[in-house]
Design a protein around this motif. Structure first.
Motif: not given
Length: 143
Positions: A13-17, A81-96, A133-139
């Protein structure tokens, strides 16, 4: 088989990532403080200047940045979830960019590729991609 895959995807999940990332960054910061030479050696950076007073001071500031990021990510792990997803998307840029540095910048100055950095950033990026992008969003929870 489908049920097992769904359970596995929900675990990523986004939380675990985000939790994985804050633990990794926190560990890096602790390494800078508690074992700076060993930490830098493990990154493939064996320059003697890391053990000088100036080098150790620089690592203390790097540790402070790691702690700050880890604490911000700890807070992000508690939002929706929505905020976590956005943070992970930006964090991926730094990780790349970090992945680029491990694969290109180290060899450019005659150092070996620090495979620990490649593996750690690769896992972080893979977890973020699956969580976003793969795991289902939480209910949605009923209010």
């Amino acid at each position: 088989s489908v049920g097992f895959k769904l359970i596995l995807l929900r675990m990523i999940s986004t939380t675990n990532a985000i939790r994985f990332n804050y633990l990794a960054v926190l560990g890096c910061g602790l390494g800078y403080v508690l074992a700076p030479k060993q930490t830098m050696d493990s990154f493939g950076s064996t320059h003697a200047n890391y053990t000088s007073d100036q080098g150790l001071l620089c690592l203390q500031w790097c540790a402070q940045g790691c702690f700050a990021l880890a604490f911000v990510l700890m807070a992000v792990a508690q939002v929706d979830f929505k905020a976590q997803k956005k943070v992970l998307q930006y964090l991926m840029v730094a990780q790349f960019y970090a992945l680029y540095l491990t694969l290109k910048a180290h060899p450019a100055i005659g150092q070996e590729i620090p495979w620990g950095g490649v593996i750690l950033n690769g896992i972080s990026i893979a977890l973020a991609i699956v969580a976003c992008y793969v795991s289902p969003a939480p209910k949605k929870k009923d209010a």
